[in-house]
Design an enzyme around this catalytic site. Structure first.
Site, PDB file in Angstrom:
ATOM      1  N   GLU A  91       0.855  -1.192   0.000  1.00 13.09           N
ATOM      2  CA  GLU A  91       0.000   0.000   0.000  1.00 13.09           C
ATOM      3  C   GLU A  91       0.888   1.237   0.000  1.00 13.09           C
ATOM      4  O   GLU A  91       1.746   1.391   0.870  1.00 13.09           O
ATOM      5  CB  GLU A  91      -0.931   0.046   1.223  1.00 13.09           C
TER       6      GLU A  91
ATOM      7  N   GLU B 251       5.062   4.927   3.493  1.00 12.37           N
ATOM      8  CA  GLU B 251       4.544   6.230   3.911  1.00 12.37           C
ATOM      9  C   GLU B 251       5.714   7.199   4.006  1.00 12.37           C
ATOM     10  O   GLU B 251       6.761   6.855   4.549  1.00 12.37           O
ATOM     11  CB  GLU B 251       3.840   6.078   5.272  1.00 12.37           C
TER      12      GLU B 251
ATOM     13  N   ASP C 143       9.633   7.868   0.157  1.00 10.13           N
ATOM     14  CA  ASP C 143       8.801   8.297  -0.971  1.00 10.13           C
ATOM     15  C   ASP C 143       8.677   7.174  -1.998  1.00 10.13           C
ATOM     16  O   ASP C 143       9.684   6.554  -2.365  1.00 10.13           O
ATOM     17  CB  ASP C 143       9.443   9.534  -1.617  1.00 10.13           C
TER      18      ASP C 143
ATOM     19  N   ASP D 194      -3.652  11.504  -1.842  1.00  9.03           N
ATOM     20  CA  ASP D 194      -3.874  12.964  -1.823  1.00  9.03           C
ATOM     21  C   ASP D 194      -4.350  13.420  -3.206  1.00  9.03           C
ATOM     22  O   ASP D 194      -3.736  13.073  -4.218  1.00  9.03           O
ATOM     23  CB  ASP D 194      -2.570  13.683  -1.462  1.00  9.03           C
TER      24      ASP D 194
ATOM     25  N   LYS E 163      -4.712  21.273  -7.656  1.00 10.43           N
ATOM     26  CA  LYS E 163      -4.177  22.264  -8.605  1.00 10.43           C
ATOM     27  C   LYS E 163      -3.437  21.560  -9.733  1.00 10.43           C
ATOM     28  O   LYS E 163      -2.639  20.655  -9.487  1.00 10.43           O
ATOM     29  CB  LYS E 163      -3.223  23.226  -7.890  1.00 10.43           C
TER      30      LYS E 163
ATOM     31  N   GLU F 191      -8.629   4.418   7.145  1.00  9.83           N
ATOM     32  CA  GLU F 191      -8.977   5.509   8.058  1.00  9.83           C
ATOM     33  C   GLU F 191      -9.746   6.620   7.322  1.00  9.83           C
ATOM     34  O   GLU F 191     -10.808   7.061   7.764  1.00  9.83           O
ATOM     35  CB  GLU F 191      -7.689   6.056   8.664  1.00  9.83           C
ATOM     36  N   TYR F 192      -9.205   7.051   6.169  1.00 11.99           N
ATOM     37  CA  TYR F 192      -9.888   8.090   5.401  1.00 11.99           C
ATOM     38  C   TYR F 192     -11.215   7.598   4.861  1.00 11.99           C
ATOM     39  O   TYR F 192     -12.188   8.351   4.815  1.00 11.99           O
ATOM     40  CB  TYR F 192      -8.992   8.576   4.253  1.00 11.99           C
TER      41      TYR F 192
END
Ligand SMILES: C[S@@+](CC[C@H](N)C(=O)[O-])C[C@H]1O[C@@H](n2cnc3c(N)ncnc32)[C@H](O)[C@@H]1O
Length: 222
Positions: free
Chosen positions: A42, A67, A96, A118, A122, A192-193
């Site tokens: 993940e 993460e 990363d 995320d 933009k 969680e999100y």
């Protein structure tokens, strides 16, 4: 919104065994390390809820959470440590996802999960999206020929963008839902999100892409 720096995070990470400090040392050997035949990764695992639940549900597979934020990584490791039982089919890597090819050998990953990445709304920041073409190229290297990418998001615009990016990258759309939690999916943990958006009554978008076209091996005649 950025989380305030947790004063205990660095120290916690340094002593947490579940966080593999040298991300390159198991390159090509992750399955051997876990004693498994299938490897799930993940990217952007956040505080680890999805990974911790899935590694308990599916003990036969190895589960790795990547993460880049040390605060949330420390929280994920602490959650793991606080569990009553410690599965040995799970590991976390702090860093990363751009470095994926340094950590995994060609074709080593069977299933790659992108949960509530995320959205970077933009246009000039689209290259940071984990489903941007530049990331998809990296995934192609490290995912097995029969492997797949599973994505969930609440964000319609990110979902549309991702569908196009994967199509342009030559991936095969295998499954799609614009309201995944309309039905019960006990096989897939809620991140969680995801829980936050479900609490707000928002639909969950989900897609699965295969690297090679899906072949139905079920030979039963109708
Ligand atoms: C919105 S959170 C979602 C967390 C979790 N997957 C969930 O569904 O609850 C996205 C996470 O992805 C991480 N992230 C974003 N880009 C990343 C990258 N290039 N490499 C590793 N992690 C990344 C962020 O730090 C953040 O913790």
């Amino acid at each position: 919104m950025r989380m305030r720096k947790l004063p205990w995070a660095e120290e916690y990470i340094a002593q947490a065994d579940v966080i593999i400090k040298d991300q390159t040392k198991n390159k090509g050997k992750w399955k051997q390390m876990f004693g498994c035949t299938s490897l799930h990764v993940e990217i952007g695992c956040g505080k680890g809820d999805y990974l911790l639940h899935m590694s308990e549900k599916d003990l036969e597979s190895g589960w790795i959470g990547i993460e880049k934020d040390s605060n949330v990584m420390a929280i994920a490791a602490r959650k793991y440590d606080q569990q009553e039982q410690h599965g040995c089919n799970i590991a976390f890597l702090l860093g990363d996802a751009l470095a994926l090819k340094e950590w995994f050998a060609q074709g080593e990953i069977d299933v790659l999960h992108l949960n509530f990445s995320d959205p970077w709304p933009k246009k000039r920041a689209h290259k940071k999206r984990l489903s941007h073409a530049s990331f998809i190229e990296i995934y192609r290297e490290v995912i097995s020929e029969t492997g797949e990418i599973q994505m969930k998001t609440d964000n319609a615009s990110l979902f549309e963008f991702s569908l196009l990016q994967f199509q342009e990258g030559g991936w095969y759309l295998h499954d799609i839902s614009v309201d995944f939690r309309r039905n019960v999916h006990d096989e897939d943990a809620i991140s969680e999100y995801e829980q936050r958006f479900m609490n707000l009554g928002q639909p969950i978008y989900r897609a699965v892409w295969k690297k090679t076209p899906y072949i139905n091996t079920d030979k039963k005649k109708r």
